[in-house]
Enzyme design. Structure first.
Site, PDB file in Angstrom:
ATOM      1  N   ASP A 299       0.832  -1.215   0.288  1.00 30.19           N
ATOM      2  CA  ASP A 299       0.311  -0.165   0.036  1.00 30.19           C
ATOM      3  C   ASP A 299       0.873   1.516  -0.237  1.00 30.19           C
ATOM      4  OD1 ASP A 299      -2.158   1.799   0.630  1.00 30.19           O
ATOM      5  OD2 ASP A 299      -3.544  -0.378   0.189  1.00 30.19           O
TER       6      ASP A 299
ATOM      7  N   SER B 130     -10.986  -0.280  -0.905  1.00 26.48           N
ATOM      8  CA  SER B 130     -10.082  -0.280   0.145  1.00 26.48           C
ATOM      9  C   SER B 130     -10.217  -0.670   1.511  1.00 26.48           C
ATOM     10  CB  SER B 130      -9.091   1.344  -0.087  1.00 26.48           C
ATOM     11  OG  SER B 130      -8.091   1.268  -1.167  1.00 26.48           O
TER      12      SER B 130
ATOM     13  N   HIS C 294      -3.679   6.131   3.681  1.00 29.95           N
ATOM     14  CA  HIS C 294      -4.419   5.580   2.841  1.00 29.95           C
ATOM     15  C   HIS C 294      -3.805   3.716   4.083  1.00 29.95           C
ATOM     16  CE1 HIS C 294      -5.971   1.835  -0.004  1.00 29.95           C
ATOM     17  NE2 HIS C 294      -6.661   3.121   0.032  1.00 29.95           N
TER      18      HIS C 294
END
Length: 396
Positions: free
Chosen positions: A156, A342, A187
Site C-alpha cells: 500500500d 479499499s 491509506h
C-alpha cells in the site's frame, strides 16, 4: 523517481512482428510510466536462460543511453517460483528487439495503479460487529487467538508502524516507490488498522509488515506493485511464514496480465491474497489485480447490507465486506473514517488471518473458507455478482 503521464491514445500493436512476443496495449486515457514496460518470460524459461537474457539487456543499455533515453535500462527484476521477468525504461527499438527473443512471453506498458478510497468523514465504526454476527449487532465476537502467529503484508502507501494501534506489532518491510518510509496518504495505515489494530482490527494479535508501493498521491507503477509482491513472497519464505501470511492490496488499475500473473504467484506460494474490487460501479473484470481469479476480490457493503453505490461488481467478486464509513487508524495517532473497496478488502484479510490462527488452515485455502462461512445477505449486489457477506464464523 520516474515521472507519470496520461496518454490520450496508445497502442503498441504496430510494434509486433511475426513470431514475436505479444506487445499488449492499454486503454485510451490510461496513465503510464513514460517509456516504461514490463517484460514477462515464458513459463519454461530456465534460470540460466533468464540470466543470459538479462546479460543481453545490459549490453544494450549503453546503446539506449547513447540515443538519449535518460534513466534507461532495467529497474526491477522478478524471480517468482513460476514467473520470471523485469521492468524498466526502454525505447521502441529496444522493445522490438526484446519481443523478438523467443524466451519472452509478452511485453506490456507499465501502467499506474491507484488506491481505492473514495471519501473520508467522521462516524462510528460498525464493520467489526457486522462480520461477527449473522444478523447484525453491536458487539464484535471473536476467538482470543485473534491472528496470533500470522503476518499481514500491507502492500500500500506505507504504514505508521509506531501508531499505538499496533502495539509494536508493525514493522517496516520494503519501499518500492520513493525514499520516504512513511505513509503520505493515511491509506495504508487505515488498511493495516482494520486488519490488525488493537481497537479497529480483526486479527488483533497479527504482525503487520509495511510494503510501500504507492506514493503520497496514492499512485504507483504496476512494476512497483509486482516488485512488492515479489518482495513479500521472498520475505515470508525466508522466515517460514508463507502459509501463515495474508497479503492485502487495496489498489487497482487497468487490466494487466503481468500484475495478475504476479498476484497468482503469491497464492501458489501459499499466501492468502485479498484485493479491492474498485470504486467505479462497473464490472471488475477489466481491472487488475481484481480480475485475477485465484485471489479473494472484495466488494464493499453498507451498514444495511446493501451494495455500496461506488463498489465494482461482477463475477470476479468473491465476497462483500464492510466498506462504507469505516473507522481505523490515522498516521501520527488517532483515527479517521474512510469509505471504499479499499476498506472492504482488509476486512477479508483480517478474517483470513484470524482463521489461519484459529483453525490452522494454510493461507491459500483461506479464501475458500471465507466463502464457506459467508452469509447470502447482500441486497442488489449487481449483475452476475455474489450476494455473500463476510462472516468470521463466531456462531452468533
Amino acid at each position: 523517481m520516474t515521472g507519470f503521464f496520461t496518454i490520450l491514445s496508445f497502442s503498441l500493436a504496430a510494434l509486433s512482428v511475426t513470431n514475436a512476443a505479444q506487445i499488449l496495449s492499454v486503454p485510451k486515457g490510461a496513465e503510464v510510466v513514460p517509456n516504461g514496460y514490463i517484460v514477462v518470460m515464458k513459463d519454461d524459461t530456465s534460470q540460466q536462460d533468464f540470466s543470459s537474457h538479462r546479460v543481453w539487456i545490459s549490453s544494450i543499455h549503453h546503446n539506449m543511453t547513447r540515443r538519449g533515453l535518460d534513466g534507461a535500462g532495467v529497474k526491477q527484476t522478478y524471480d517468482f517460483d513460476h514467473l520470471r521477468g523485469y521492468s524498466g525504461i526502454f525505447d521502441e527499438d529496444t522493445i522490438k528487439d526484446i519481443s523478438n527473443d523467443p524466451k519472452v512471453a509478452f511485453v506490456e506498458p507499465d501502467a499506474i495503479i491507484s488506491q481505492h478510497v473514495v471519501v473520508q468523514q467522521r462516524k462510528a465504526p460498525w464493520g467489526l460487529s457486522r462480520l461477527s454476527n449473522r444478523r447484525g449487532g453491536r458487539n464484535y465476537v471473536f476467538d482470543s487467538s485473534a491472528g496470533s502467529g500470522v503476518w499481514a503484508y500491507v502492500v500500500d502507501s506505507g504504514v505508521d508502524v509506531r501508531h499505538s494501534e499496533f502495539q509494536g506489532r508493525a514493522v517496516w518491510g520494503s519501499n518500492l516507490v520513493d525514499n520516504k518510509n512513511s505513509d503520505g496518504t493515511g491509506h495504508g495505515t487505515h488498511v493495516a488498522g482494520t486488519i490488525a489494530g488493537k481497537t479497529y482490527g480483526i486479527a488483533k494479535n497479527a504482525k503487520v509488515v509495511a510494503v510501500k508501493v504507492l506514493n503520497s498521491e496514492g499512485k504507483g507503477p504496476t512494476s512497483g506493485i509486482i516488485a512488492g509482491i515479489n518482495w513479500s513472497i521472498r520475505h515470508a519464505r525466508k522466515h517460514g511464514m508463507l502459509q501463515k501470511s495474508v497479503l492485502n492490496m487495496s489498489l487497482g488499475g487497468t487490466y494487466s496480465a503481468g500484475l495478475n500473473h504476479a498476484t497468482a504467484q503469491a497464492i501458489k506460494a501459499g499466501m492468502f491474497v485479498s484485493v479491492s474490487a474498485g470504486n467505479d460501479n462497473i464490472n471488475s473484470n477489466g481491472n487488475s489485480p481484481a480480475s485475477e481469479r485465484s485471489v479473494c476480490t472484495i466488494a464493499a457493503s453498507t451498514e444495511n447490507d446493501g451494495k455500496a453505490s461506488f463498489s465494482n461488481w461482477g463475477p470476479a467478486v468473491d465476497l462483500y465486506a464492510p466498506g462504507h464509513n469505516i473507522l481505523s487508524a490515522r498516521p501520527g495517532g488517532g483515527s479517521q473514517t474512510m469509505s471504499g473497496t479499499s476498506m472492504a478488502a482488509p476486512h477479508a484479510a483480517g478474517v483470513a488471518a484470524y482463521l489461519i490462527a484459529k483453525e490452522g488452515i494454510p493461507g491459500n485455502r483461506a479464501c475458500l473458507r471465507l466463502k464457506q462461512l459467508s452469509q447470502p445477505t447482500i441486497r442488489n449486489p449487481g449483475p452476475d455478482t455474489t450476494s455473500r457477506l463476510l462472516y468470521n464464523g463466531s456462531g452468533r
